[in-house]
Every structure is written in structure tokens, then in C-alpha cells.
Design an enzyme around this catalytic site. Structure first.
Site, PDB file in Angstrom:
ATOM      1  N   GLY A  75      -6.320   1.401  10.227  1.00 23.61           N
ATOM      2  CA  GLY A  75      -5.028   0.707  10.338  1.00 23.61           C
ATOM      3  C   GLY A  75      -5.031  -0.539   9.492  1.00 23.61           C
ATOM      4  O   GLY A  75      -5.878  -0.694   8.605  1.00 23.61           O
ATOM      5  N   ASN A  76      -4.105  -1.434   9.731  1.00 22.42           N
ATOM      6  CA  ASN A  76      -4.079  -2.704   8.997  1.00 22.42           C
ATOM      7  C   ASN A  76      -3.427  -3.779   9.864  1.00 22.42           C
ATOM      8  O   ASN A  76      -2.968  -3.486  10.970  1.00 22.42           O
ATOM      9  CB  ASN A  76      -3.373  -2.538   7.641  1.00 22.42           C
ATOM     10  CG  ASN A  76      -1.931  -2.104   7.817  1.00 22.42           C
ATOM     11  OD1 ASN A  76      -1.108  -2.842   8.350  1.00 22.42           O
ATOM     12  ND2 ASN A  76      -1.618  -0.886   7.375  1.00 22.42           N
ATOM     13  N   HIS A  77      -3.398  -5.002   9.355  1.00 23.12           N
ATOM     14  CA  HIS A  77      -2.955  -6.142  10.177  1.00 23.12           C
ATOM     15  C   HIS A  77      -1.446  -6.373  10.181  1.00 23.12           C
ATOM     16  O   HIS A  77      -0.989  -7.403  10.641  1.00 23.12           O
ATOM     17  CB  HIS A  77      -3.633  -7.429   9.690  1.00 23.12           C
ATOM     18  CG  HIS A  77      -5.100  -7.462   9.958  1.00 23.12           C
ATOM     19  ND1 HIS A  77      -5.622  -7.408  11.225  1.00 23.12           N
ATOM     20  CD2 HIS A  77      -6.163  -7.517   9.117  1.00 23.12           C
ATOM     21  CE1 HIS A  77      -6.946  -7.441  11.168  1.00 23.12           C
ATOM     22  NE2 HIS A  77      -7.297  -7.495   9.890  1.00 23.12           N
ATOM     23  N   SER A  78      -0.666  -5.452   9.669  1.00 21.09           N
ATOM     24  CA  SER A  78       0.788  -5.676   9.653  1.00 21.09           C
ATOM     25  C   SER A  78       1.298  -5.850  11.086  1.00 21.09           C
ATOM     26  O   SER A  78       0.983  -5.060  11.975  1.00 21.09           O
ATOM     27  CB  SER A  78       1.479  -4.477   8.997  1.00 21.09           C
ATOM     28  OG  SER A  78       2.865  -4.552   9.255  1.00 21.09           O
ATOM     29  N   ALA A 118       3.731  -1.221   6.298  1.00 16.01           N
ATOM     30  CA  ALA A 118       2.465  -1.194   5.551  1.00 16.01           C
ATOM     31  C   ALA A 118       1.819   0.152   5.856  1.00 16.01           C
ATOM     32  O   ALA A 118       1.030   0.285   6.799  1.00 16.01           O
ATOM     33  CB  ALA A 118       1.582  -2.354   5.994  1.00 16.01           C
TER      34      ALA A 118
END
Ligand code: CTP
Length: 403
Positions: free
Chosen positions: A212-215, A280
Site C-alpha cells: 500500500g502507500n501513505h495516501s 494513489a
């Protein structure tokens, strides 16, 4: 959520028996999420107490320019009250007040505030049937409408005098509905449909792990709220995000993976006027998803990744009337990279964030953007809250659509 949510509503009450109904009126506006302040003419206090109205409105009730008994009392500034309001409602409006409103008489706080108000003013007359039919009342109604004020007509029924006829103040529910509809009809993006994506996507590695990512999703959610405030209908396709939204104009479609986001976007894209892809999205996902939790081993773990489908590029290929907007988060050669994406993905506008700018990006509450349009015009903006950035983006889209 109602269009009245967050609106500042100033209710002026004059001395008619229907004043007793203003308790319900105040409550209904509060239930819609509006902020309410009440101004009463001195004589209206014989019909309903200020205490009832201040309790329901959660604000002190204004009635006079100042309180003679209290030497510390501040002057009630009618100009401030008039400027505070997003809309003013005078209900009940007696024949006496209507005629003074026409003449510009300002011998009480309510009338002085009415004269100062720059916002839309609605008025709901209430009086006996013969007074309502009198030519002078008819003149007052016509003049007030000609001034741009909005009449909420009296209805027919039994009147306080015992007579039956036209002159009853419209019921509180009907007054609120009238105003709600009127506010709605004036929203500039009414009838427009918008597709938005927001947040990250999660691509499963095994039943408990993902890429995943920090969006945070905040930018997309702020865009959704700002569009909804202008009356547009939003399809908000959101990856996993803690952001909340409650607005009847926003349909939230929750997804987890890039593939789910792709499918949802293609479902809605055909019917929208504007699409903004702020999510994102993961560019890669594990080629194989283990169906059991991967156990720890001494050796290096290799996960083979395959590309996800590029949603934005796929929409760029099929776009017809839609105005298509993408985001580009860059660390270097920002303008050149953003222009590359704009052209490759067949966009109308791209929102560039540079990670070299402090406060910009997808995790925080602020953003600093440059907009680039298809003619390669570049419009830089200052660091702002994401709510304000959303407004800048929408303004530019509307500029381009109206150009
Ligand atoms: N995007 C998308 N689907 C993907 C990847 C990205 O719709 N699978 C969209 C994003 O929502 C954003 C834009 O494409 O609006 C830019 O995404 P980005 O990942 O920065 O662009 P890429 O073309 O993937 O380029 P790179 O990762 O090399 O910078």
C-alpha cells in the site's frame, strides 16, 4: 446532508400569532445543520419567549440595539448581523413589517438588519385574510419581490380570527423545503456529474499483508465536498481511507485494489461530465496472492510483481465529452514529467505536486500544486489547506470548461 448544512441563517420574527411556530422553524434549521441566530421585534416577544428561541438556536436572541438595563451590554450591530447571514428569513412577516420593509423604515433592529443584509432574504407573510387581500399588502408583496426578496406565500386555512381564508403563514416544514429548493436551484454545478478517485489501493500479498502507500485520501475527499457544495453529483471511488463524508450529493464506492478501482471507474465514467483521478493507485501488485499466511524463513523472500492497469490512461483512451484530470506526484524533472503524463494519458488538466515542496504531497493536510492544461499553460499556487486547493482546482476546471 442538506444544502442548508453549515449555512448561517438569520431568522427575523415579527408580532403575529404565527410566531409560536418559529420554535419548530428554528429546530428544523438546526436539524439541517444550519447555524441560526434570531432577531425579534419587541412586540413579537408577546407571542413567543426569547428564552425558547435562544435555547433552540443555541445563540442569544437579538431584539434591541442595546439593553438599557445593562450598562455593560454591547451595541447590537445590525450591519454585522446582516453580513454574518448566508440567508435571512422573516417569518412571520406582518403587514406592518412588510410595509416598513418596502419603505426602508428602520425603527427596530430587525428592519435595520434587513436593510443591511446582502444575502438572499425570504419572507413568509402571516395575517388575517382581509389584510392579506388589501391592495396595500399586495403592493408590499409586489415591491418586495421587485427588490429581489423571495416571497414564501401564505396558505389558506383557519385563521386566528376564526375566519377561514388565505393568510396563514406557510408551515415550518414547507418554509424550510422552499428555501432548500431555492438554494439548490442556484447551485452552479447542479445537474453536473463528477467521478473522483481518492486514497491508496491495497494489493494483497497473502491474507494478512498487502502493498500500500501513505495516501490519506484527503485531497479526493476535499474535492468531493467542494463539488457537492456547488451542487454536483459525485461518484467517489475510494480506496482504504479514514476520511468520512456524509452528503446526499456524494455516492461513496469503497474499493480495495487497483483492479476494483478500475472496474468502478469504468462503470461510472460514461455518465459523468468531469473525472478527477486523485487516488494513489499501486502501479504493481503481487503476481500470486498466497492463500495462506507466508511463513518466515531464513532465506530471502522474493515477491514477483506485475503491473496494474492504469485507470487514468484507460479513461483517456475512451473519453468523449468528459473533462479528464490527473495527478502527478514527482520528485524530479517535475514539469517535464507532468507534461509527459498529461499527453500520454490524454488529459485536459494535470495537478502537479512536487515532493521537493514542503507541505505538499498525499499524506498531510496541506498541498502545493501547479496546474498544467492541455495548451501547457502552467498555473502555480501557494501552499494551502487541501480544502482550499480543491477550490483552486475546481475553479480552473470551470474556467477551462467555460472558455
Ligand atoms: N493512476 C491511475 N491508475 C494507475 C496508476 C495511476 O489511475 N494504475 C493515476 C493516478 O490516480 C494519478 C495519475 O495516474 O492521477 C498519475 O499517477 P502516477 O503513478 O504518478 O503516474 P504513472 O503514470 O504511474 O507514472 P510514475 O509512477 O512513473 O510516476
Amino acid at each position: 446532508m442538506s444544502v442548508l448544512s453549515g449555512k448561517k441563517v438569520l431568522i427575523g420574527i415579527t408580532a403575529g400569532i404565527a410566531a409560536y411556530k418559529t420554535a419548530s422553524l428554528v429546530r428544523l434549521f438546526i436539524k439541517k445543520g444550519a447555524e441560526v441566530q434570531v432577531i425579534m421585534t419587541p412586540a413579537s416577544k408577546d407571542f413567543i419567549t426569547p428564552l425558547t428561541l435562544s435555547t433552540l438556536s443555541k445563540n442569544p436572541v437579538h431584539s434591541t440595539f442595546f439593553n438599557k438595563e445593562d450598562e455593560n451590554e454591547l451595541w447590537n450591530n445590525h450591519v454585522d448581523l446582516g453580513l454574518w447571514a448566508d440567508l435571512m428569513l422573516i417569518a412571520p412577516a406582518t403587514a406592518n413589517t412588510l410595509s416598513k420593509m418596502v419603505q426602508g423604515t428602520s425603527d427596530n433592529l430587525l428592519l435595520a438588519t434587513y436593510l443591511s443584509a446582502k444575502c438572499p432574504v425570504y419572507f413568509a407573510p402571516a395575517m388575517d385574510l382581509d389584510m392579506y387581500q388589501h391592495p396595500s399588502t399586495k403592493n408590499s408583496l409586489a415591491s418586495l419581490k421587485a427588490y429581489g426578496n423571495k416571497l414564501i406565500p401564505a396558505t389558506s386555512g383557519e385563521l386566528a380570527s376564526g375566519l377561514v381564508g388565505e393568510g396563514r403563514m406557510a408551515e415550518p416544514e414547507d418554509i424550510v423545503n422552499f428555501i432548500e429548493k431555492d438554494v439548490l436551484s442556484k447551485l452552479p454545478l447542479r445537474g453536473k456529474k463528477v467521478l473522483l478517485t481518492a486514497g491508496p489501493t491495497y494489493e494483497a500479498i497473502d491474507p494478512v499483508r498487502f502493498i500500500g502507500n501513505h495516501s490519506s485520501g484527503k485531497m479526493g475527499f476535499e474535492l468531493a465536498k467542494a463539488f457537492a457544495n456547488l451542487g454536483a453529483e459525485i461518484f467517489l471511488v475510494a480506496g482504504p481511507s479514514n476520511e468520512q463524508v456524509s452528503n446526499s450529493f456524494i455516492h461513496r464506492i469503497d474499493v480495495t485494489t487497483a483492479e476494483e478501482m478500475y472496474t468502478a471507474c469504468h462503470e461510472y465514467f460514461k455518465k459523468v461530465d468531469i473525472a478527477i483521478l486523485a487516488a494513489a493507485v499501486a502501479d504493481y501488485r503481487p503476481k500470486q496472492v498466497a492463500n495462506q499466511k507466508i511463513k518466515k524463513k531464513e532465506s530471502v523472500l522474493q515477491i514477483e510483481l506485475e503491473p496494474t492497469r492504469d485507470i487514468l490512461a484507460s479513461l483517456g483512451k475512451i473519453k468523449e465529452q468528459q473533462f479528464l484530470v490527473g495527478f502527478a506526484l514527482e520528485t524530479n524533472d517535475e514539469i517535464a514529467n507532468a507534461i509527459g503524463k498529461l499527453q500520454r494519458k490524454n488529459l485536459d488538466l494535470i495537478v502537479l505536486n512536487s515532493l521537493q515542496d514542503k507541505g505538499a504531497g498525499f499524506a498531510g493536510a496541506t498541498n502545493k500544486i501547479t496546474l498544467i492544461d492541455k495548451n501547457l499553460n502552467k498555473i502555480p499556487f501557494q501552499l494551502k489547506s487541501k480544502a482550499d486547493v480543491a477550490i483552486d482546482i475546481i475553479n480552473e476546471i470551470l474556467n477551462q470548461l467555460n472558455a
